[in-house]
Write an enzyme that holds these catalytic residues in place. Structure first.
Site, short mmCIF file in Angstrom:
data_model
loop_
_atom_site.label_atom_id
_atom_site.label_comp_id
_atom_site.label_asym_id
_atom_site.label_seq_id
_atom_site.Cartn_x
_atom_site.Cartn_y
_atom_site.Cartn_z
N GLY A 113 77.56 -29.92 -0.61
CA GLY A 113 78.33 -28.69 -0.64
C GLY A 113 79.50 -28.75 -1.60
O GLY A 113 79.75 -29.78 -2.26
N ALA A 114 80.27 -27.66 -1.67
CA ALA A 114 81.38 -27.57 -2.63
C ALA A 114 82.45 -28.61 -2.36
O ALA A 114 82.94 -29.27 -3.28
CB ALA A 114 81.99 -26.16 -2.59
N SER B 147 68.81 -30.68 3.22
CA SER B 147 69.30 -31.26 1.96
C SER B 147 68.90 -32.72 1.79
O SER B 147 69.12 -33.30 0.73
CB SER B 147 70.83 -31.15 1.88
OG SER B 147 71.21 -29.79 1.82
N CYS C 182 92.70 -24.57 4.67
CA CYS C 182 93.12 -24.58 3.27
C CYS C 182 94.38 -23.75 3.03
O CYS C 182 95.31 -24.19 2.33
CB CYS C 182 91.99 -24.09 2.37
SG CYS C 182 91.24 -22.53 2.87
N GLY D 150 86.13 -19.68 -0.70
CA GLY D 150 86.39 -20.04 0.69
C GLY D 150 85.28 -19.60 1.62
O GLY D 150 85.15 -20.11 2.74
N ARG E 286 90.65 -11.39 1.66
CA ARG E 286 89.69 -11.94 0.71
C ARG E 286 89.74 -11.09 -0.56
O ARG E 286 89.68 -9.86 -0.49
CB ARG E 286 88.28 -11.92 1.29
CG ARG E 286 87.25 -12.64 0.42
CD ARG E 286 87.45 -14.14 0.46
NE ARG E 286 86.99 -14.71 1.73
CZ ARG E 286 87.26 -15.95 2.12
NH1 ARG E 286 88.01 -16.74 1.35
NH2 ARG E 286 86.82 -16.42 3.27
N HIS F 6 93.47 -20.05 -3.95
CA HIS F 6 94.11 -19.06 -3.08
C HIS F 6 95.53 -18.79 -3.54
O HIS F 6 96.21 -19.67 -4.09
CB HIS F 6 94.18 -19.58 -1.64
CG HIS F 6 92.85 -19.70 -0.96
ND1 HIS F 6 91.69 -19.14 -1.45
CD2 HIS F 6 92.50 -20.30 0.22
CE1 HIS F 6 90.69 -19.41 -0.61
NE2 HIS F 6 91.16 -20.10 0.40
#
Length: 343
Positions: free
Chosen positions: A13-14, A41, A128, A159, A241, A248
């Site tokens: 993932g990211a 995965s 975050c 996000g 968002r 952010h």
């Protein structure tokens, strides 16, 4: 230097990929690296530092001989964190599973590193947006006690995951091409309704709570109090968002118990590790998501007195939520533990 066996849960993932980028950039002292992910995965190949790794399906037996387990986040933490701790690993978890557990320290290393010593195998990485905000609050709190914080966030679609980023890109392309726009992801894939994010703003991140705040907003409120060890601090949050890919931004209004000048605030922020002050109105310099994407520091600008209250200050804060807001913060916790011989 001693080297450590590291496992990354969520390696594809990211955040997992950002862990790898940072491990290489920061020359993190790993001996062996284990890539873990979900069953779908498993088997994928990842090239890293001249070596090919095969992603393994995460199981409760995946953490034998692992010293540090970096969890990228998600529901897997609840299942696998206890197993990792039982196997002898220290878990640094990026999910919300353990953040408000009184037995689990919630840590931003520049802000409350002393909490790390209280861990019982699991250390939680904050949300975050919380990390980005407290990086700016802490140096100010050290000048004068903070009574109240009003924060509005402008959070990038990353996000919401890779799917949200892909949907923004597709929506922009469809609008430019004059095609109908479809929305299937935001404000959340599991929610009943979805809205266009391209050229739009969505005042909902996560589900609504009984008090009509969203879960994301309550995370910022509750986590900040825990990190700052101040349950008397009054905090209200609105999380939005925005159609930005990464990084952010937050508009933060702070009310202090005593007077704090703009000059004193700037000096404290400039001296704080991990903070960059970008604040020159004459030159139109201020933090921007594009400028902070891919960077480690949290940028602070638009510093100005709030004339509507006594002892008030406004500021604008930007930070890369995948770096400092997630992977970097977790890796810094591990680095602190290595430096202090806590592993």
């Amino acid at each position: 230097m001693k080297k450590y066996n590291v496992a990354i849960l969520g390696a594809t993932g990211a955040v997992g990929q950002e862990f790898l980028n940072l491990i290489e950039e920061r020359n993190f002292p790993f001996a062996n690296l284990k890539m873990l992910a979900s069953k779908r995965s498993a088997g994928k190949k990842i090239q890293f530092m001249g070596k090919e790794y095969t992603v393994e399906e995460a199981t409760v037996d995946s953490f034998k001989d692992v010293d540090i387990a970096l969890f990228a986040g998600g529901s897997a933490s609840k299942e696998f964190a206890p197993a990792a701790v039982k196997a002898g690993a220290v878990v640094i978890d990026n999910s919300s599973t353990f953040r408000m557990d009184p037995e689990v320290p919630l840590v931003v290393p520049e802000v409350n590193p002393e909490a790390i010593a209280q861990h019982k195998g699991i250390i939680a990485n904050p949300n975050c947006s919380t990390i980005i905000m407290v990086m700016a609050l802490k140096p100010l709190y050290d000048i004068a006690k903070i009574k109240r914080v009003v924060v509005s966030t402008y959070q990038a679609v990353s996000g919401g995951g890779k799917e949200a980023m892909a949907e923004l890109e597709q929506q922009v392309a469809d609008i430019v091409a004059g095609k109908p726009v479809t929305a299937n992801i935001l404000p959340g894939a599991a929610l009943k309704k979805h809205y266009q994010i391209a050229f739009n703003l969505l005042p909902q991140i996560d589900v609504f709570k009984e008090n009509l705040y969203t879960k994301e907003e309550m995370k910022m409120i509750d986590e900040t109090k825990k990190i700052m060890s101040d349950n008397d601090m009054r905090i209200t949050a609105t999380t939005i968002r925005v159609p930005v890919y990464r990084s952010h931004a937050e508009s933060v209004n702070v009310e202090f118990a005593d007077e704090v000048s703009v000059e004193a605030a700037r000096k404290a922020l400039e001296a704080f590790p991990g903070v960059e002050v970008v604040d020159n109105p004459d030159e139109q310099l201020y933090p921007q998501p594009l400028e902070t994407s891919g960077k480690n520091d949290v940028a602070v600008g638009r510093l100005r007195k709030d004339y509507s209250i006594d002892h008030g200050l406004n500021m604008w804060v930007c930070g890369d939520q995948i770096r400092k807001g997630a992977a970097l913060n977790a890796l810094q916790i591990a680095e602190y533990m290595i430096e202090k011989d806590m592993l």
